[in-house]
Design an enzyme around this catalytic site. Structure first.
Site, PDB file in Angstrom:
ATOM      1  N   LYS A 159     -17.229 -68.409  57.790  1.00  0.00           N
ATOM      2  CA  LYS A 159     -17.104 -69.453  57.057  1.00  0.00           C
ATOM      3  C   LYS A 159     -16.182 -70.460  57.814  1.00  0.00           C
ATOM      4  O   LYS A 159     -15.175 -70.223  58.397  1.00  0.00           O
ATOM      5  CB  LYS A 159     -16.383 -68.786  55.797  1.00  0.00           C
ATOM      6  N   SER A 239     -16.441 -70.160  46.940  1.00  0.00           N
ATOM      7  CA  SER A 239     -16.436 -71.112  47.956  1.00  0.00           C
ATOM      8  C   SER A 239     -17.380 -70.566  49.303  1.00  0.00           C
ATOM      9  O   SER A 239     -17.749 -71.445  50.095  1.00  0.00           O
ATOM     10  CB  SER A 239     -15.206 -71.735  48.297  1.00  0.00           C
ATOM     11  N   SER A 263     -14.131 -65.867  45.402  1.00  0.00           N
ATOM     12  CA  SER A 263     -14.979 -66.780  46.566  1.00  0.00           C
ATOM     13  C   SER A 263     -15.617 -66.198  47.451  1.00  0.00           C
ATOM     14  O   SER A 263     -16.599 -66.570  48.210  1.00  0.00           O
ATOM     15  CB  SER A 263     -13.941 -67.610  47.412  1.00  0.00           C
TER      16      SER A 263
END
Length: 546
Positions: A159, A239, A263
């Site tokens: 990420k 996210s 997330s």
């Protein structure tokens, strides 16, 4: 009670109510995390990034990939697509594959499917220009018969809020496009175990704690991430959107996400992947762009439970720079030793009565029973999480400033969140097309240390009571939920949670069965999820990306 999606505020909490009604962001501290919501995810202002292009991403790797033809790609599909890491390693050890070929295969898929075409998913922000070179070196090192970690040579996406030396760490924000850094602790751990960092995955910008009106999966740098199970139809969750999408679309062997509250669980379940939010402190947070040092944690997102266990094992380690870091038990087994046949036999799980209208959940519970588990129906405890949003506001104000000081590039001129907001207001079309309302909330929120400590203590106490009351009264080993429906409670309790595919709705929307248990119960969670996965075999490959 939040049904149907309980999306998240990226590392943060956000939820959709059962009637799919939208609510406005609260201007006063909320006593219910389900009050935080967002726009309809299909209401896109922007799809493709205005800040990067496919040409820029492939500038260096194109030449290195020139010898990898479509014919080679087609010949390798059955060996690689949707295979777990042990199978890939087996193919490499018997000469059917090499690490170089594996990296090139994933790069070919990313170039074919990820950007600027009718199937684009916008899940990858940047690629490691040295990935192929590193794979060639791993093939040489394989000749050394020294025992290697199962992650050795496997291409992994991180990420893009996790620091890496080879690529900038942007958190999806234009303001951080020049943020070239040293490796985060977990990046070093993966490399030390032999993993190849293939690239960086798109995310909901600033881990979804930035623009209250933006869809999940959107960042100014990466554009709008889309779900391979229903492009522009099914939400990606957030996210860690790009991490989950890339895993499901077979763009990497595995990926790393991060979670404050939902997330990892949200995008993993929305993209029919396995996602683990570990106990806070089991994995280091050093060198990760933060929301909350109280609640943040990285965690693995994978196609299956075994790969998840391998990734967790490769990232673990005590980090003296992280005040919540937990010293590992040196006598403990590797997390990937989870294949016992009776992992569910005699285990007692609480199942929420309020979720029993969900057919997939009921079917999953039936599978658990058939594997020997005892299921006890329990009601949801009526416990609130007051000032949850304020906890995030107050943590982020201090933690982001600390990141800028200690872990950001010297090319990044910011010292505070106000500095970033000022940059954004000077570049609104590129940097903040959906606004920055959550940043504004962070800027405005203030408290005394005593008040802040009280908020944290109340939330942790209430979160633990939510799970501990039924677990103690019913002598439960764990609790089973859906997707990230109870991510907020698990977050503030600092309890680990693992979601595994449990099927698809009539509209084809993936859902996950989520196991939650006490701190440092990751080995058990992985065992239970593995046994359920093997018995249910629910995951399907997204049809347009084969």
């Amino acid at each position: 009670m939040r049904y149907l999606l309980f999306l998240c505020f990226a590392l943060v909490v956000l939820s959709c109510k059962k009637d799919d009604k939208k609510t406005e962001l609260e201007t006063e501290p909320s006593t219910d995390i389900s009050d935080i919501s967002t726009k309809d995810f299909r209401d896109f202002k922007i799809l493709d990034s205005k800040n990067i292009s496919k040409k820029e991403i492939w500038n260096i790797l194109d030449k290195q990939l020139a010898d990898f033809s479509e014919e080679k790609y087609d010949a390798l599909k059955t060996l690689i697509l949707d295979q777990d890491i042990p199978t890939l390693q087996k193919h490499i050890s018997n000469g059917k594959l090499s690490y170089e070929v594996l990296v090139k295969f994933y790069l070919f898929r990313i170039k074919t499917f990820d950007r600027e075409n009718d199937l684009s998913l916008n899940s990858v922000i940047s690629l490691n220009p040295k990935a192929i070179e590193e794979a060639i070196q791993k093939d040489k090192e394989l000749l050394n018969k020294k025992l290697k970690h199962p992650i050795f040579g496997m291409p992994v996406l991180l990420k893009d809020n996790i620091n890496t030396a080879e690529m900038p760490t942007t958190a999806g924000a234009v303001a951080l496009q020049k943020n070239t850094t040293e490796d985060a602790y977990i990046t070093k751990a993966l490399k030390n175990s032999g993993a190849i960092i293939l690239g960086k995955a798109n995310l909901s910008e600033w881990a979804y704690f930035f623009c209250g009106e933006c869809p999940s999966g959107y960042s100014a740098v990466g554009g709008q991430t889309l779900n391979p199970y229903g492009r522009r139809i099914i939400d990606t969750g957030g996210s860690s959107s790009g991490s989950a999408v890339a895993v499901s679309a077979n763009f990497c062997a595995a990926a790393v996400g991060s979670e404050t509250s939902g997330s990892i669980l949200s995008p993993a379940s929305q993209n029919s992947a396995v996602g683990l939010k570990p106990t806070i402190g089991l994995l280091s947070r050093t060198g990760i762009v933060p929301i909350s040092s109280t609640l943040d944690t990285p965690g693995p997102i994978t196609k299956n439970v075994m790969d998840n266990a391998i990734m967790l094992d490769a990232m673990k380690g005590f980090d003296e720079k992280d005040y919540k870091s937990i010293k590992p038990n040196l006598e403990s087994k590797p997390y990937f030793n989870i294949t016992s046949g009776d992992n569910l036999n005699g285990k007692r799980f609480g199942a929420f009565r309020e979720l029993m209208e969900d057919k997939l959940y009921v079917n999953a519970i039936d599978i658990l029973r058939k594997q020997g588990a005892e299921i006890i129906e329990i009601p949801e405890e009526k416990i609130e999480l007051p000032d949850f949003l304020r906890l995030l506001n107050l943590d982020m104000k201090a933690d982001l400033a600390s990141y800028f000081e200690k872990f950001a590039s010297k090319n990044v001129p910011y010292k505070t969140i106000e500095d970033v907001m000022e940059f954004n207001t000077k570049n609104p079309e590129k940097a903040m097309p959906y606004g920055q309302s959550l940043f504004e909330g962070v800027y405005k929120d203030k408290s005394t240390k005593e008040e802040f400590d009280a908020i944290k203590n109340t939330l942790k106490t209430n979160g633990r009571r939510f799970f501990d009351i039924p677990m103690q009264s019913q002598n439960l080993d764990g609790i089973v939920s859906i997707n990230n429906y109870h991510a907020g409670e698990a977050a503030v309790a600092e309890y680990p949670a693992l979601t595994v595919p449990m099927g698809y709705t009539e509209k084809g929307i993936p859902k996950g069965l989520t196991f939650i248990s006490k701190p440092l119960s990751e080995y058990s969670l992985l065992q239970w999820a593995y046994a359920y996965e093997q018995a249910s075999k629910m995951r399907k490959v997204p049809v347009n990306y084969n």
